[in-house]
Motif scaffolding. Structure first.
Motif, PDB file in Angstrom:
ATOM      1  N   TYR A   1       0.837  -1.199   0.000  1.00  0.00           N
ATOM      2  CA  TYR A   1       0.000   0.000   0.000  1.00  0.00           C
ATOM      3  C   TYR A   1       0.875   1.254   0.000  1.00  0.00           C
ATOM      4  O   TYR A   1       1.969   1.276   0.578  1.00  0.00           O
ATOM      5  CB  TYR A   1      -0.888   0.039   1.248  1.00  0.00           C
ATOM      6  N   TYR A   2       0.352   2.317  -0.617  1.00  0.00           N
ATOM      7  CA  TYR A   2       0.942   3.645  -0.524  1.00  0.00           C
ATOM      8  C   TYR A   2      -0.019   4.524   0.267  1.00  0.00           C
ATOM      9  O   TYR A   2      -1.242   4.459   0.076  1.00  0.00           O
ATOM     10  CB  TYR A   2       1.161   4.256  -1.910  1.00  0.00           C
ATOM     11  N   LEU A   3       0.553   5.383   1.122  1.00  0.00           N
ATOM     12  CA  LEU A   3      -0.258   6.295   1.923  1.00  0.00           C
ATOM     13  C   LEU A   3       0.007   7.728   1.481  1.00  0.00           C
ATOM     14  O   LEU A   3       1.157   8.118   1.259  1.00  0.00           O
ATOM     15  CB  LEU A   3       0.078   6.130   3.403  1.00  0.00           C
ATOM     16  N   TYR A   4      -1.064   8.513   1.352  1.00  0.00           N
ATOM     17  CA  TYR A   4      -0.971   9.899   0.886  1.00  0.00           C
ATOM     18  C   TYR A   4      -1.573  10.834   1.939  1.00  0.00           C
ATOM     19  O   TYR A   4      -2.520  10.469   2.650  1.00  0.00           O
ATOM     20  CB  TYR A   4      -1.717  10.063  -0.435  1.00  0.00           C
ATOM     21  N   ARG A   5      -1.024  12.076   1.978  1.00  0.00           N
ATOM     22  CA  ARG A   5      -1.525  13.088   2.929  1.00  0.00           C
ATOM     23  C   ARG A   5      -1.579  14.444   2.254  1.00  0.00           C
ATOM     24  O   ARG A   5      -0.737  14.765   1.396  1.00  0.00           O
ATOM     25  CB  ARG A   5      -0.595  13.159   4.152  1.00  0.00           C
TER      26      ARG A   5
ATOM     27  N   GLU B   1       8.112   5.711   0.364  1.00  0.00           N
ATOM     28  CA  GLU B   1       8.668   5.326  -0.923  1.00  0.00           C
ATOM     29  C   GLU B   1       8.448   3.850  -1.222  1.00  0.00           C
ATOM     30  O   GLU B   1       8.270   3.458  -2.370  1.00  0.00           O
ATOM     31  CB  GLU B   1      10.172   5.639  -0.962  1.00  0.00           C
ATOM     32  N   VAL B   2       8.482   3.023  -0.181  1.00  0.00           N
ATOM     33  CA  VAL B   2       8.331   1.573  -0.341  1.00  0.00           C
ATOM     34  C   VAL B   2       6.932   1.178   0.115  1.00  0.00           C
ATOM     35  O   VAL B   2       6.480   1.610   1.184  1.00  0.00           O
ATOM     36  CB  VAL B   2       9.394   0.816   0.493  1.00  0.00           C
ATOM     37  N   PRO B   3       6.214   0.385  -0.672  1.00  0.00           N
ATOM     38  CA  PRO B   3       4.849  -0.005  -0.286  1.00  0.00           C
ATOM     39  C   PRO B   3       4.802  -0.666   1.081  1.00  0.00           C
ATOM     40  O   PRO B   3       5.691  -1.450   1.442  1.00  0.00           O
ATOM     41  CB  PRO B   3       4.421  -0.975  -1.389  1.00  0.00           C
ATOM     42  N   LEU B   4       3.793  -0.321   1.870  1.00  0.00           N
ATOM     43  CA  LEU B   4       3.590  -0.919   3.183  1.00  0.00           C
ATOM     44  C   LEU B   4       3.064  -2.342   3.026  1.00  0.00           C
ATOM     45  O   LEU B   4       2.223  -2.619   2.170  1.00  0.00           O
ATOM     46  CB  LEU B   4       2.573  -0.106   3.984  1.00  0.00           C
ATOM     47  N   SER B   5       3.530  -3.256   3.868  1.00  0.00           N
ATOM     48  CA  SER B   5       3.050  -4.630   3.835  1.00  0.00           C
ATOM     49  C   SER B   5       1.919  -4.864   4.834  1.00  0.00           C
ATOM     50  O   SER B   5       1.219  -5.868   4.760  1.00  0.00           O
ATOM     51  CB  SER B   5       4.194  -5.599   4.128  1.00  0.00           C
ATOM     52  N   LYS B   6       1.739  -3.929   5.773  1.00  0.00           N
ATOM     53  CA  LYS B   6       0.684  -4.051   6.785  1.00  0.00           C
ATOM     54  C   LYS B   6      -0.351  -2.946   6.586  1.00  0.00           C
ATOM     55  O   LYS B   6      -0.068  -1.892   6.010  1.00  0.00           O
ATOM     56  CB  LYS B   6       1.270  -3.945   8.199  1.00  0.00           C
ATOM     57  N   GLU B   7      -1.539  -3.198   7.118  1.00  0.00           N
ATOM     58  CA  GLU B   7      -2.651  -2.249   6.944  1.00  0.00           C
ATOM     59  C   GLU B   7      -2.673  -1.257   8.111  1.00  0.00           C
ATOM     60  O   GLU B   7      -3.723  -0.994   8.724  1.00  0.00           O
ATOM     61  CB  GLU B   7      -3.988  -2.985   6.851  1.00  0.00           C
TER      62      GLU B   7
ATOM     63  N   GLU C   1      -5.029  20.387  10.635  1.00  0.00           N
ATOM     64  CA  GLU C   1      -5.894  19.396   9.997  1.00  0.00           C
ATOM     65  C   GLU C   1      -5.156  18.722   8.830  1.00  0.00           C
ATOM     66  O   GLU C   1      -4.364  19.354   8.119  1.00  0.00           O
ATOM     67  CB  GLU C   1      -7.165  20.054   9.463  1.00  0.00           C
ATOM     68  N   TYR C   2      -5.476  17.420   8.668  1.00  0.00           N
ATOM     69  CA  TYR C   2      -4.873  16.648   7.586  1.00  0.00           C
ATOM     70  C   TYR C   2      -5.929  15.772   6.911  1.00  0.00           C
ATOM     71  O   TYR C   2      -6.885  15.330   7.555  1.00  0.00           O
ATOM     72  CB  TYR C   2      -3.747  15.751   8.139  1.00  0.00           C
ATOM     73  N   GLU C   3      -5.688  15.541   5.634  1.00  0.00           N
ATOM     74  CA  GLU C   3      -6.520  14.601   4.892  1.00  0.00           C
ATOM     75  C   GLU C   3      -5.630  13.452   4.424  1.00  0.00           C
ATOM     76  O   GLU C   3      -4.498  13.675   3.980  1.00  0.00           O
ATOM     77  CB  GLU C   3      -7.173  15.261   3.679  1.00  0.00           C
ATOM     78  N   TYR C   4      -6.168  12.229   4.510  1.00  0.00           N
ATOM     79  CA  TYR C   4      -5.404  11.042   4.145  1.00  0.00           C
ATOM     80  C   TYR C   4      -6.173  10.205   3.107  1.00  0.00           C
ATOM     81  O   TYR C   4      -7.408  10.187   3.075  1.00  0.00           O
ATOM     82  CB  TYR C   4      -5.118  10.173   5.374  1.00  0.00           C
ATOM     83  N   ALA C   5      -5.393   9.463   2.301  1.00  0.00           N
ATOM     84  CA  ALA C   5      -5.947   8.474   1.374  1.00  0.00           C
ATOM     85  C   ALA C   5      -4.907   7.365   1.211  1.00  0.00           C
ATOM     86  O   ALA C   5      -3.699   7.591   1.384  1.00  0.00           O
ATOM     87  CB  ALA C   5      -6.283   9.093   0.021  1.00  0.00           C
ATOM     88  N   VAL C   6      -5.355   6.161   0.883  1.00  0.00           N
ATOM     89  CA  VAL C   6      -4.457   5.021   0.719  1.00  0.00           C
ATOM     90  C   VAL C   6      -4.756   4.329  -0.621  1.00  0.00           C
ATOM     91  O   VAL C   6      -5.900   4.348  -1.093  1.00  0.00           O
ATOM     92  CB  VAL C   6      -4.602   4.028   1.894  1.00  0.00           C
ATOM     93  N   THR C   7      -3.721   3.774  -1.255  1.00  0.00           N
ATOM     94  CA  THR C   7      -3.880   3.024  -2.503  1.00  0.00           C
ATOM     95  C   THR C   7      -3.236   1.648  -2.353  1.00  0.00           C
ATOM     96  O   THR C   7      -2.398   1.430  -1.480  1.00  0.00           O
ATOM     97  CB  THR C   7      -3.221   3.726  -3.701  1.00  0.00           C
ATOM     98  N   ALA C   8      -3.635   0.717  -3.230  1.00  0.00           N
ATOM     99  CA  ALA C   8      -3.038  -0.621  -3.280  1.00  0.00           C
ATOM    100  C   ALA C   8      -2.156  -0.738  -4.524  1.00  0.00           C
ATOM    101  O   ALA C   8      -2.461  -0.151  -5.561  1.00  0.00           O
ATOM    102  CB  ALA C   8      -4.129  -1.688  -3.292  1.00  0.00           C
ATOM    103  N   VAL C   9      -1.056  -1.484  -4.410  1.00  0.00           N
ATOM    104  CA  VAL C   9      -0.107  -1.669  -5.509  1.00  0.00           C
ATOM    105  C   VAL C   9       0.089  -3.170  -5.743  1.00  0.00           C
ATOM    106  O   VAL C   9       0.186  -3.943  -4.792  1.00  0.00           O
ATOM    107  CB  VAL C   9       1.251  -1.012  -5.175  1.00  0.00           C
ATOM    108  N   ASP C  10       0.160  -3.565  -7.034  1.00  0.00           N
ATOM    109  CA  ASP C  10       0.338  -4.996  -7.325  1.00  0.00           C
ATOM    110  C   ASP C  10       1.799  -5.360  -7.579  1.00  0.00           C
ATOM    111  O   ASP C  10       2.685  -4.496  -7.566  1.00  0.00           O
ATOM    112  CB  ASP C  10      -0.556  -5.440  -8.494  1.00  0.00           C
TER     113      ASP C  10
END
Length: 343
Positions: A279-283, A296-302, A314-323
């Motif tokens: 996963y990649y995390l965005y802010r 920089e490196v995809p996360l292996s845990k949720e 205040e912050y806004e977050y979003a997460v994506t999945a990578v194959d």
């Protein structure tokens, strides 16, 4: 006490002994390998491939344990129109294949290639099995091959790789009545069989039996129908293709942001994608228009703890999945969450 044997019992014993007498021995020359019945002839790359199955029994149904060789018999005639002049003549042995019989050999498909054919000729092939005593089986089923000059190789073969597929197209060949497509992997030779089950009548083919991120090499050969035989010519120049995964994973769901003493903890539900890498995390902070990737490196845990935060901001977050693909396909953003860092 003496026991008397009646004359009836004597007669029964005589009959039993008589029935148990063995017949005369079977001559060696009559115990020969069973006749081959599945001989096939297929033109391949300007040559002719003969194939048959090794017999496992003799004609008396005893196991075949003394097979020594196979003899290839051939007769030939001249092709005039669609007819053969001279066919039916006595065949001659043109090749002998020595074999070492083993458990692996029995029921195995044997194969041999011939390349001494002439245009406008008709060839009839048969195979004979020979045992170690030099006795021959009956000739196999005959196969007739009509031969002529083969067509030239196709030109301008184009290839396009997709997701678990390779699409090929090529220019037509004058006089061709069909085409075969051959595929090999790295450090391999082209197999004797094409990937298409039957000759292609169009100038295109889609290979769907491939894996992503593997290199494949293709060659196309043209066929020319000669009476009842599809004579196959030489192959086109090889062309390489590497199928690529083009489909991104689905967007993660269930993103939650929790303010803690050491920062803001983000967690979400585990993705069920079979080819998930991570996963990649965005802010996005206050006043920013674009999301910025935090790692920089995809996360292996949720789960992820964002320590680089400021109180009352205040912050806004979003997460994506990578194959796992070479392209590292990335999913769309998850649903965004907004949180104010107050602890």
């Amino acid at each position: 006490m003496k026991v008397k044997i009646s004359w009836v019992l004597w007669m029964i014993l005589i009959l039993i002994v008589g029935c148990a007498k063995k017949g005369p021995p079977v001559p060696w020359e009559s115990v020969v390998p069973k006749r081959i019945v599945d001989l096939m002839a297929t033109p391949v790359d300007g040559r002719l491939l003969l194939e048959w199955t090794v017999p496992k029994e003799n004609t008396d149904k005893s196991p075949l344990t003394d097979l020594s060789s196979f003899q290839i018999l051939r007769s030939e005639g001249i092709l005039i129109g669609d007819e053969c002049r001279g066919c039916g003549d006595k065949p001659k042995m043109i090749y002998e294949m020595k074999v070492a019989l083993s458990k692996e050999t029995k029921r195995k498909r044997m194969a041999v290639l011939f390349e001494d054919h002439e245009p406008r000729k008709v060839y009839v092939y048969q195979v004979v099995s020979v045992n170690k005593r030099g006795y021959l089986s009956s000739p196999s089923n005959p196969v007739t091959v009509y031969w002529d000059q083969w067509p030239p190789p196709p030109r301008k073969v184009n290839v396009e790789s997709g997701d678990k597929r390779v699409d090929l197209q090529w220019e037509s060949v004058e006089g061709a009545t069909g085409y075969n497509v051959y595929r090999r992997m790295e450090n391999e030779d082209f197999p004797l069989k094409p990937v298409n089950r039957t000759p292609l009548t169009t100038r295109q083919y889609s290979d769907l039996n491939v894996e992503n991120e593997k290199r494949y090499f293709y060659s196309v050969r043209a066929l020319k129908r000669v009476v009842e035989t599809d004579v196959e010519g030489k192959g086109s120049l090889e062309i390489e293709a590497t199928p690529t995964d083009l489909i991104p994973p689905g967007a993660p769901i269930g993103l939650v942001a929790i303010p803690l003493k050491d920062g803001i903890e983000l967690n979400w539900r585990k993705s069920q994608e079979p080819d998930l890498l991570g996963y990649y995390l965005y802010r996005r902070g206050a006043g920013e228009t674009e999301f910025r990737r935090l790692i920089e490196v995809p996360l292996s845990k949720e789960i992820y703890l964002d320590r680089d935060v400021i109180l009352e901001h205040e912050y806004e977050y979003a997460v994506t999945a990578v194959d796992h693909s070479a392209r590292r396909n990335e999913s769309p953003f998850s649903e965004e969450v907004r949180v104010k860092y107050i602890y």
